[in-house]
Design an enzyme around this catalytic site. Sequence first.
Site, PDB file in Angstrom:
ATOM      1  N   TYR A 357      16.353 -39.363 104.395  1.00 57.33           N
ATOM      2  CA  TYR A 357      14.937 -39.442 104.491  1.00 57.33           C
ATOM      3  C   TYR A 357      14.596 -40.279 105.740  1.00 57.33           C
ATOM      4  CZ  TYR A 357       9.903 -39.628 103.111  1.00 57.33           C
ATOM      5  OH  TYR A 357       8.577 -39.595 102.930  1.00 57.33           O
ATOM      6  N   CYS A 358      13.793 -39.895 106.806  1.00 55.16           N
ATOM      7  CA  CYS A 358      13.541 -40.630 107.862  1.00 55.16           C
ATOM      8  C   CYS A 358      14.755 -41.292 108.925  1.00 55.16           C
ATOM      9  CB  CYS A 358      12.503 -41.813 107.678  1.00 55.16           C
ATOM     10  SG  CYS A 358      11.960 -42.574 108.941  1.00 55.16           S
ATOM     11  N   VAL A 359      14.645 -42.548 108.866  1.00 51.18           N
ATOM     12  CA  VAL A 359      15.860 -43.048 109.561  1.00 51.18           C
ATOM     13  C   VAL A 359      17.229 -42.888 108.956  1.00 51.18           C
ATOM     14  CG1 VAL A 359      15.499 -45.423 108.340  1.00 51.18           C
ATOM     15  CG2 VAL A 359      16.772 -45.394 110.368  1.00 51.18           C
ATOM     16  N   GLY A 361      17.807 -40.149 107.613  1.00 51.62           N
ATOM     17  CA  GLY A 361      18.234 -39.083 107.983  1.00 51.62           C
ATOM     18  C   GLY A 361      18.793 -38.903 109.261  1.00 51.62           C
TER      19      GLY A 361
END
Length: 624
Positions: A357-359, A361
Amino acid sequence: MATTRENLAAFVAMQGEAVRAMMGGAPAEALLEQGLESSEMAEWAATGAQLQQLWLEFAAHQAEAASAKVAKGANPLDPAQWLVIAQAMLGHSPKGLIEAQARLAQEQLQLWSGLVERFAKGGALTEAPDPATLPRQDRRFADPAWRAHPAFLLLHQTYLMLADYFRSAVRNIEGLDPQKRQQLEFAVGALAEAMSPDNFLALNPVVMKRTIETRGANLVRGMRHLINDLKRGQLTHTDPHAFRLGENLAATPGKVVHETRLYQVIQYTPTTEEVLEVPLVIFPPWINRFYILDLTPKKSFIKWAVDQGISVFVVSWRSADASLADVVWDDYIRAQIDTIDFVRARLGVEQVHTIGYCVAGTTLAATLAVLARRGEADKVRSATFFTAQVDFEKSGDLKNFIDDAQLELIGQLSPDGYLDGRYLAATFNALRSRDLIWNYVVNNYLLGEDYPAFDLLHWNGDVTNLPAKWHNAYLRDLYRDNKLVVPDALEADGTPIDLTRVTTPAYVQAGREDHIAPAESVWRITRHFKGPIEFLLAGSGHIAGVVNPPAAGKYQYWTGDSSAPSLKAFVEGASEHPGSWWPHWLAWLERQGEARVPATGKRVPGGKGDQVIEDAPGRYVKTR
């Protein structure tokens, strides 16, 4: 040091005199003109006295705290002063721009001389005009009080005109470097939001009306809210007492089954007799608490996934302190690889599914590249990316915080090797300042309203500290210099990173209205990975676009040709589907392998003979 304390004390005394002059002088004459009785005057006097006392107590508290910091040689700057960042950004404005455009805007004010006259006779409005008849509409000025008097009507319409004018002026500057233009657009927008008349007591008719009705009690409540927020150095968005971790948030049953100094691994208790043979490992961003994916039970992605028969593991990152000052990107990539290996060994399986998720990812993409380079790509059956960027060329407004001046400022704010999470929260709030800053200034400070009980906002305010060395490298190497998409420009744990080596099947989710990881930026992962990719565009933004349970029946998502040459082409040929995209993801995950096994043995954490550390959600998520 005595001199410093004396100066602080003198400053506090000066503030006290200013407050006494402001509150004690004088609304008396103005109130008498309104025909207020002496008893009402007494109520106003009491209100003023309470405000004075609250402010003086706070000023004394701040003086003592600042003196203590100075005595220790620490920086007395508090995260509450987030405007320092915006002010530094405004320093990049071309000289004379605002003044020149202001002169032109002043000339255009003449066009507004007839605005009020259309609705007024003899200086008084015959009736409040319909909002639809006004040149500009804005929900901040939806209350009829903004149209009930010529002064407030002209005030808010003029403000909206000027805000539009300045934004347009910046867009039309010739010869400006694109990055500087983007920074200037953001800075002018932030300044426009800050200067909105609804943010000021004397300019907001709704607040003035509330103040008259409550005899100023709203201001006393608002002052308490303001002082509490200044003391904690962070805006409050929700009732701080409404949620408790492990009870009504992050409450999905499970056990902490592994931990290091950087993270814990939580395994959740199955609710089905059989589970998918390949387990799922979720890597949430370390800039936030993991329970964004485990909010209240009705919103929890983790609970939903467990109920679909998936063996779910989640990493809970530890909030940084001085002991983690040496942590860099290599440590997070090693943490992901080690967690993958731990889960494989614990359950006796060859592969795992992953989510980043986000960073996290972004880091998962690098992890996959490292595994591919080492010939170990088969450890990961599939990779899912929630609003994650690898190519930062189109990464949105956050790029306004990563020029050399901002990086230097961030370094100054991290003297002990870690960045206080309140600074990062202030930055993200500034990206949506109208909704996450000024809305609360008006409602909670000026109107004195109580805070709502909202799980998502509680999570948003539960900040996490970051290792400064890694945070600065992330902003510099990825956001500013975009090195991750340059083969072998970066390395981790001694292994060069080349995203074009990644052939792992990937599911990529982007939010159509995401302002942190714009959909165009997320889409670009399709240019670099070489394996099969399923791209999905979800309705809403960075959080609500992800946390959208099927039972809610909200938003929509789009599917289409994931090999399209651009996001625009994808959207033009995409099909819209109502509701949550979670079932679509589950169907894709099952296509990667449908085999199921009994939910027994170590598939049930804490069972007979299984050594676990503690109950979920664990200690790390509660560490501040």
